[in-house]
Design an enzyme around this catalytic site. Structure first.
Site, PDB file in Angstrom:
ATOM      1  N   ARG A 109     -12.980 -14.021  21.843  1.00 57.61           N
ATOM      2  CA  ARG A 109     -13.998 -15.042  22.181  1.00 57.61           C
ATOM      3  C   ARG A 109     -13.832 -15.501  23.632  1.00 57.61           C
ATOM      4  O   ARG A 109     -14.814 -15.766  24.328  1.00 57.61           O
ATOM      5  CB  ARG A 109     -13.910 -16.221  21.209  1.00 57.61           C
ATOM      6  CG  ARG A 109     -14.526 -15.875  19.847  1.00 57.61           C
ATOM      7  CD  ARG A 109     -14.017 -16.768  18.734  1.00 57.61           C
ATOM      8  NE  ARG A 109     -14.384 -18.160  18.872  1.00 57.61           N
ATOM      9  CZ  ARG A 109     -13.768 -19.160  18.246  1.00 57.61           C
ATOM     10  NH1 ARG A 109     -12.756 -18.904  17.422  1.00 57.61           N
ATOM     11  NH2 ARG A 109     -14.153 -20.390  18.422  1.00 57.61           N
ATOM     12  N   ARG A 117     -25.738 -18.870  26.131  1.00 60.15           N
ATOM     13  CA  ARG A 117     -24.394 -18.323  26.257  1.00 60.15           C
ATOM     14  C   ARG A 117     -24.374 -17.025  27.054  1.00 60.15           C
ATOM     15  O   ARG A 117     -23.341 -16.391  27.144  1.00 60.15           O
ATOM     16  CB  ARG A 117     -23.862 -18.033  24.857  1.00 60.15           C
ATOM     17  CG  ARG A 117     -22.559 -18.775  24.543  1.00 60.15           C
ATOM     18  CD  ARG A 117     -22.367 -18.595  23.063  1.00 60.15           C
ATOM     19  NE  ARG A 117     -21.053 -18.820  22.588  1.00 60.15           N
ATOM     20  CZ  ARG A 117     -20.715 -19.832  21.808  1.00 60.15           C
ATOM     21  NH1 ARG A 117     -21.574 -20.774  21.524  1.00 60.15           N
ATOM     22  NH2 ARG A 117     -19.498 -19.906  21.332  1.00 60.15           N
ATOM     23  N   ARG A 121     -11.796 -22.585  10.290  1.00 56.52           N
ATOM     24  CA  ARG A 121     -12.831 -21.566  10.525  1.00 56.52           C
ATOM     25  C   ARG A 121     -12.231 -20.176  10.494  1.00 56.52           C
ATOM     26  O   ARG A 121     -11.136 -19.947  10.988  1.00 56.52           O
ATOM     27  CB  ARG A 121     -13.494 -21.816  11.884  1.00 56.52           C
ATOM     28  CG  ARG A 121     -14.669 -22.755  11.798  1.00 56.52           C
ATOM     29  CD  ARG A 121     -15.147 -23.185  13.140  1.00 56.52           C
ATOM     30  NE  ARG A 121     -15.411 -22.076  14.058  1.00 56.52           N
ATOM     31  CZ  ARG A 121     -15.933 -22.230  15.274  1.00 56.52           C
ATOM     32  NH1 ARG A 121     -16.241 -23.450  15.699  1.00 56.52           N
ATOM     33  NH2 ARG A 121     -16.140 -21.199  16.052  1.00 56.52           N
ATOM     34  N   LYS A 178     -16.281 -29.156  23.078  1.00 50.54           N
ATOM     35  CA  LYS A 178     -17.732 -29.380  23.119  1.00 50.54           C
ATOM     36  C   LYS A 178     -18.205 -30.143  21.873  1.00 50.54           C
ATOM     37  O   LYS A 178     -18.918 -31.128  21.968  1.00 50.54           O
ATOM     38  CB  LYS A 178     -18.490 -28.038  23.218  1.00 50.54           C
ATOM     39  CG  LYS A 178     -18.129 -27.242  24.470  1.00 50.54           C
ATOM     40  CD  LYS A 178     -18.896 -25.936  24.567  1.00 50.54           C
ATOM     41  CE  LYS A 178     -18.571 -24.920  23.481  1.00 50.54           C
ATOM     42  NZ  LYS A 178     -17.180 -24.425  23.491  1.00 50.54           N
TER      43      LYS A 178
HETATM   44  P1  ADP Z   1     -15.435 -26.479  20.904  1.00 53.64           P
HETATM   45  O1  ADP Z   1     -16.608 -27.116  20.204  1.00 53.64           O
HETATM   46  O2  ADP Z   1     -15.588 -26.495  22.404  1.00 53.64           O
HETATM   47  O3  ADP Z   1     -15.090 -25.118  20.378  1.00 53.64           O
HETATM   48  P2  ADP Z   1     -13.858 -28.526  19.497  1.00 53.64           P
HETATM   49  O4  ADP Z   1     -14.518 -29.809  19.879  1.00 53.64           O
HETATM   50  O5  ADP Z   1     -14.111 -28.021  18.129  1.00 53.64           O
HETATM   51  O6  ADP Z   1     -14.165 -27.388  20.615  1.00 53.64           O
HETATM   52  O7  ADP Z   1     -12.295 -28.707  19.743  1.00 53.64           O
HETATM   53  C1  ADP Z   1     -11.392 -27.646  19.453  1.00 53.64           C
HETATM   54  C2  ADP Z   1     -10.075 -28.233  18.927  1.00 53.64           C
HETATM   55  O8  ADP Z   1      -9.413 -28.933  19.987  1.00 53.64           O
HETATM   56  C3  ADP Z   1     -10.271 -29.236  17.800  1.00 53.64           C
HETATM   57  O9  ADP Z   1      -9.212 -29.089  16.881  1.00 53.64           O
HETATM   58  C4  ADP Z   1     -10.215 -30.592  18.504  1.00 53.64           C
HETATM   59  O10 ADP Z   1      -9.727 -31.614  17.651  1.00 53.64           O
HETATM   60  C5  ADP Z   1      -9.241 -30.316  19.637  1.00 53.64           C
HETATM   61  N1  ADP Z   1      -9.527 -31.084  20.847  1.00 53.64           N
HETATM   62  C6  ADP Z   1     -10.759 -31.424  21.346  1.00 53.64           C
HETATM   63  N2  ADP Z   1     -10.625 -32.136  22.473  1.00 53.64           N
HETATM   64  C7  ADP Z   1      -9.291 -32.234  22.718  1.00 53.64           C
HETATM   65  C8  ADP Z   1      -8.488 -32.853  23.748  1.00 53.64           C
HETATM   66  N3  ADP Z   1      -9.048 -33.507  24.751  1.00 53.64           N
HETATM   67  N4  ADP Z   1      -7.141 -32.734  23.661  1.00 53.64           N
HETATM   68  C9  ADP Z   1      -6.562 -32.054  22.630  1.00 53.64           C
HETATM   69  N5  ADP Z   1      -7.244 -31.454  21.635  1.00 53.64           N
HETATM   70  C10 ADP Z   1      -8.597 -31.556  21.672  1.00 53.64           C
HETATM   71  P1  AMP Z   2     -19.023 -21.752  18.298  1.00 56.61           P
HETATM   72  O1  AMP Z   2     -19.184 -22.549  17.052  1.00 56.61           O
HETATM   73  O2  AMP Z   2     -19.865 -22.291  19.440  1.00 56.61           O
HETATM   74  O3  AMP Z   2     -17.589 -21.560  18.691  1.00 56.61           O
HETATM   75  O4  AMP Z   2     -19.625 -20.306  17.992  1.00 56.61           O
HETATM   76  C1  AMP Z   2     -19.044 -19.492  17.008  1.00 56.61           C
HETATM   77  C2  AMP Z   2     -19.624 -18.090  17.096  1.00 56.61           C
HETATM   78  O5  AMP Z   2     -21.038 -18.133  16.828  1.00 56.61           O
HETATM   79  C3  AMP Z   2     -19.511 -17.398  18.462  1.00 56.61           C
HETATM   80  O6  AMP Z   2     -18.254 -16.759  18.650  1.00 56.61           O
HETATM   81  C4  AMP Z   2     -20.680 -16.402  18.396  1.00 56.61           C
HETATM   82  O7  AMP Z   2     -20.337 -15.269  17.614  1.00 56.61           O
HETATM   83  C5  AMP Z   2     -21.741 -17.186  17.623  1.00 56.61           C
HETATM   84  N1  AMP Z   2     -22.636 -17.921  18.531  1.00 56.61           N
HETATM   85  C6  AMP Z   2     -22.735 -19.264  18.697  1.00 56.61           C
HETATM   86  N2  AMP Z   2     -23.664 -19.566  19.615  1.00 56.61           N
HETATM   87  C7  AMP Z   2     -24.172 -18.381  20.049  1.00 56.61           C
HETATM   88  C8  AMP Z   2     -25.145 -18.009  21.021  1.00 56.61           C
HETATM   89  N3  AMP Z   2     -25.785 -18.934  21.767  1.00 56.61           N
HETATM   90  N4  AMP Z   2     -25.393 -16.695  21.192  1.00 56.61           N
HETATM   91  C9  AMP Z   2     -24.760 -15.758  20.481  1.00 56.61           C
HETATM   92  N5  AMP Z   2     -23.818 -16.037  19.580  1.00 56.61           N
HETATM   93  C10 AMP Z   2     -23.512 -17.336  19.353  1.00 56.61           C
END
Ligand code: ADP
Ligand code: AMP
Length: 208
Positions: free
Chosen positions: A166, A88, A155, A13
């Site tokens: 999660r 969410r 993170r 995302k």
């Molecule tokens: P989200 O915001 O949904 O938690 P991220 O965009 O932070 O996900 O992506 C999670 C991890 O996966 C990051 O390390 C990113 O570089 C990697 N990633 C994202 N898209 C892809 C893809 N299409 N193929 C492989 N790895 C990806």
């Molecule tokens: P993310 O960066 O989207 O992976 O979110 C990291 C963490 O933040 C999640 O595991 C939740 O604990 C919290 N969080 C993010 N967005 C929300 C939301 N809309 N409602 C509740 N908790 C959230």
């Protein structure tokens, strides 16, 4: 364009939102980022939220709602936005509907990024973020060109143990919101397995 991105943790995302920000010139509104910012600033809200985030659970609805409302009211969101990670759960769906109504806006695209759970742990544990630029990398799938250039951090909730929780939270509380929007006919399902550019092309096809 008023867009919501939905998908499990690690679906891409944030990665895709950043590409969309560049192409469509609308802001990314990530509640995860807003909460991590609150933690970094050691605000009361941040300290309260941290307990839930470290355990892989959702932060209480009211804490997040205020952050979103404030952010969506800013001027740069007036021509569109990309909501990343909010709503969410079904309560938050109600809240965002009210917030958007009060701002005379509504969601136009709900884009789901679909990735099987089996692939998620590797994506999450390999994720690194640049402290300096906020860019998202992956040690295998999207490594930085020059590691020394970037101040990479991992993170705290990106461990196998927390990601398992999660994912449970995602399936039990977040996935049901997709059906809500399906009834409105605004859901577009995207296969999020492929290169970063391949996935982005699929999103572009929906939005163009
Ligand atoms: P989200 O915001 O949904 O938690 P991220 O965009 O932070 O996900 O992506 C999670 C991890 O996966 C990051 O390390 C990113 O570089 C990697 N990633 C994202 N898209 C892809 C893809 N299409 N193929 C492989 N790895 C990806
Ligand atoms: P993310 O960066 O989207 O992976 O979110 C990291 C963490 O933040 C999640 O595991 C939740 O604990 C919290 N969080 C993010 N967005 C929300 C939301 N809309 N409602 C509740 N908790 C959230």
């Amino acid at each position: 364009m008023n867009i919501l991105l939905v998908g499990p943790p690690g679906a891409g995302k944030g990665t895709q939102a950043k590409k969309m920000v560049e192409k469509y010139n609308i802001p990314q509104i990530s509640t995860g980022d807003l909460l991590r910012e609150a933690i970094a600033n050691k605000t009361e809200l941040g300290m309260e939220a941290k307990k839930y985030m470290d355990a892989g659970n959702l932060v209480p609805d009211l804490l997040v709602e205020g952050l979103v409302k404030e952010r969506l009211s800013k001027d740069d969101a007036k021509n569109g936005f990309i909501l990343d990670g909010y709503p969410r759960n079904l309560e938050q769906v109600k809240a965002i509907t009210d917030i958007l109504n009060s701002l005379n806006k509504k969601l136009e695209y709900v884009i789901t990024l679909d990735v099987a759970d089996e692939l998620i742990v590797e994506r999450i544990t390999g994720r690194r973020t640049s402290k300096k630029t906020g860019k998202i990398y992956h040690i295998k799938y999207n490594p930085p060109v020059d590691e020394k250039e970037e101040d990479l951090i991992q993170r705290q909730d990106d461990t196998e143990e927390v990601v398992t929780q999660r994912l449970k939270t995602y399936h039990s509380q977040t996935a049901p919101i997709i059906n809500h929007y399906r009834k409105e006919g605004i859901v577009y399902d995207i296969d999020a397995v492929g290169t970063l550019d391949e996935v982005f092309e699929r999103i572009e096809k929906v939005l163009n």
